[in-house]
Design a protein around this motif. Sequence first.
Motif, short mmCIF file in Angstrom:
data_model
loop_
_atom_site.label_atom_id
_atom_site.label_comp_id
_atom_site.label_asym_id
_atom_site.label_seq_id
_atom_site.Cartn_x
_atom_site.Cartn_y
_atom_site.Cartn_z
N GLN A 80 0.82 -1.20 0.00
CA GLN A 80 0.00 0.00 0.00
C GLN A 80 0.86 1.26 0.00
OE1 GLN A 80 -2.36 -1.04 3.48
NE2 GLN A 80 -4.18 -1.25 2.21
N THR A 81 1.94 1.25 0.80
CA THR A 81 2.83 2.40 0.85
C THR A 81 3.51 2.60 -0.49
OG1 THR A 81 3.22 2.01 3.20
CG2 THR A 81 4.80 3.41 2.04
N ALA A 82 3.92 1.52 -1.12
CA ALA A 82 4.59 1.62 -2.42
C ALA A 82 3.66 2.20 -3.48
CB ALA A 82 5.09 0.24 -2.85
N ASN A 83 2.35 1.97 -3.33
CA ASN A 83 1.39 2.47 -4.31
C ASN A 83 0.95 3.90 -4.03
OD1 ASN A 83 1.37 0.06 -5.75
ND2 ASN A 83 -0.21 -0.84 -4.46
N ALA A 84 1.40 4.49 -2.91
CA ALA A 84 1.00 5.85 -2.58
C ALA A 84 1.48 6.81 -3.66
CB ALA A 84 1.56 6.25 -1.22
N ALA A 85 0.65 7.80 -3.96
CA ALA A 85 0.95 8.74 -5.04
C ALA A 85 1.01 10.17 -4.49
CB ALA A 85 -0.11 8.64 -6.14
N THR A 86 1.66 11.05 -5.25
CA THR A 86 1.74 12.47 -4.92
C THR A 86 1.09 13.28 -6.03
OG1 THR A 86 3.79 12.19 -3.65
CG2 THR A 86 3.29 14.40 -4.44
N TYR A 87 0.22 14.21 -5.62
CA TYR A 87 -0.49 15.06 -6.57
C TYR A 87 -0.25 16.53 -6.20
CZ TYR A 87 -2.85 10.69 -7.72
OH TYR A 87 -3.12 9.39 -8.09
N TYR A 88 -0.63 17.42 -7.12
CA TYR A 88 -0.36 18.84 -6.95
C TYR A 88 -1.61 19.66 -7.25
CZ TYR A 88 4.48 17.27 -7.14
OH TYR A 88 5.67 16.61 -6.89
N VAL A 89 -1.75 20.76 -6.52
CA VAL A 89 -2.84 21.69 -6.77
C VAL A 89 -2.28 23.10 -6.71
CG1 VAL A 89 -3.54 21.87 -4.34
CG2 VAL A 89 -5.23 22.26 -6.13
N SER A 90 -2.86 24.00 -7.52
CA SER A 90 -2.36 25.38 -7.61
C SER A 90 -3.52 26.32 -7.88
CB SER A 90 -1.34 25.50 -8.75
OG SER A 90 -1.07 26.86 -9.05
N PRO A 91 -3.49 27.53 -7.32
CA PRO A 91 -4.55 28.49 -7.66
C PRO A 91 -4.65 28.77 -9.16
CG PRO A 91 -3.29 29.28 -5.77
CD PRO A 91 -2.56 28.10 -6.32
N GLY A 92 -3.55 28.56 -9.87
CA GLY A 92 -3.56 28.76 -11.31
C GLY A 92 -3.61 27.46 -12.09
N GLY A 93 -4.01 26.38 -11.45
CA GLY A 93 -3.99 25.07 -12.09
C GLY A 93 -5.18 24.82 -12.99
N ASN A 94 -5.32 23.56 -13.42
CA ASN A 94 -6.37 23.16 -14.36
C ASN A 94 -6.90 21.80 -13.93
OD1 ASN A 94 -7.94 22.35 -16.51
ND2 ASN A 94 -6.37 22.65 -18.07
N ASP A 95 -8.17 21.73 -13.59
CA ASP A 95 -8.76 20.47 -13.14
C ASP A 95 -8.81 19.41 -14.24
OD1 ASP A 95 -9.07 21.30 -10.57
OD2 ASP A 95 -11.22 21.70 -10.70
N GLY A 96 -8.60 19.82 -15.46
CA GLY A 96 -8.54 18.85 -16.55
C GLY A 96 -7.16 18.25 -16.76
N ALA A 97 -6.17 18.73 -16.00
CA ALA A 97 -4.80 18.24 -16.15
C ALA A 97 -4.61 16.96 -15.33
CB ALA A 97 -3.82 19.32 -15.71
N ALA A 98 -3.40 16.41 -15.41
CA ALA A 98 -3.12 15.12 -14.74
C ALA A 98 -2.96 15.27 -13.24
CB ALA A 98 -1.86 14.49 -15.34
N GLY A 99 -2.49 16.43 -12.78
CA GLY A 99 -2.30 16.65 -11.35
C GLY A 99 -1.09 15.97 -10.75
N THR A 100 -0.22 15.44 -11.57
CA THR A 100 0.90 14.63 -11.08
C THR A 100 2.24 15.37 -11.05
OG1 THR A 100 1.14 13.74 -13.33
CG2 THR A 100 -0.16 12.45 -11.77
N SER A 101 2.24 16.67 -11.39
CA SER A 101 3.47 17.46 -11.35
C SER A 101 3.10 18.92 -11.14
CB SER A 101 4.25 17.30 -12.66
OG SER A 101 3.56 17.92 -13.73
N THR A 102 4.10 19.74 -10.85
CA THR A 102 3.81 21.17 -10.68
C THR A 102 3.29 21.78 -11.98
OG1 THR A 102 6.13 21.69 -11.18
CG2 THR A 102 5.53 21.42 -8.85
N ALA A 103 3.72 21.24 -13.10
CA ALA A 103 3.29 21.77 -14.40
C ALA A 103 1.89 21.35 -14.76
CB ALA A 103 4.28 21.34 -15.48
#
Length: 300
Positions: free
Chosen positions: A33-56
């Motif tokens: 379960q720990t190995a499958n943990a993921a990191t996502y990103y959110v930004s006031p200037g972001g896009n909900d249609g994006a992948a959310g998996t990097s700052t870009a």
Amino acid sequence: MLKRQACHLIGRHWAAFIAALLLACMGQVALAQTANAATYYVSPGGNDGAAGTSTATAWKTFGRAWQTLQPGDTLLLLDGTYTESLAPNVRNGQSGLPITVRALNDGKAIIDGGGTRRPVQLGDNWGPNGGPIGDWYVVEGIVARNGSDTVLHVKGNNNVLRRVSAYSANPDLNSTVVLLWGNNNLVEDTVAAGTGRYMFEVYQGNGNTLRRIFAQWERWDGRQFCGVQWPHGYNVGVYNASNTTVENAIAYGRAPAVGILVQANADNAVASNNAVLGSMALMSGRDRDSSVWTYGTGLA
């Protein structure tokens, strides 16, 4: 007799073997379960249609993030001001697998309630899967400000708030900057300051901890609350709660009622086994130059 002893010994060995095997399997599941943990990103200037998996490719809203985050995952908040409340409403974390919400840079991710919302709310949240949602979350490094009745409202259980700065709830409501109204929550290395009846309040919960906190009460007018006489205000309050630890707290200045309060307010209310350790309450009712603070008439 020897045969019975031998059978008993073999049985004990088998029991120990099975127990060890079960523990090993559980450990493998936890590691997976720990190995499958993921990191996502959110930004006031972001896009909900994006992948959310990097700052870009950061998402824009917390609402989008809650749809995806699973126990063990981390959501990193990019710098900027967020006007949406941080109020998860889809799923809880789990023991050993909390959902972590963390500022990418401490103090640079600001959640502003605009005086009309609770900037952070854990617990009392209901969504598509029911609720309440707000257990087993870790919130780190954010600034929350300008709440309605609360700024950090924690009615969930088993949460951690760490390195958080919280400022100013509504000065006219029965308001609190940091409210713990659940069980087994930890707040540490956190500042609460500005307006509100309480800076930190632990209410009706069990097993909560405030550790290395700083409270600086500034003002509370109470025009929409008639339960107490004005002037009134607390830096830290443990109120009808039990098994609370307040440790290495500094309650600084001005609060006209009490610097650090522990109380049960009725004969049938319970506030037992609470501890205040290594803490200081300084200059309650006094201004910063140590003179007695004049509160005024309260009629302005």
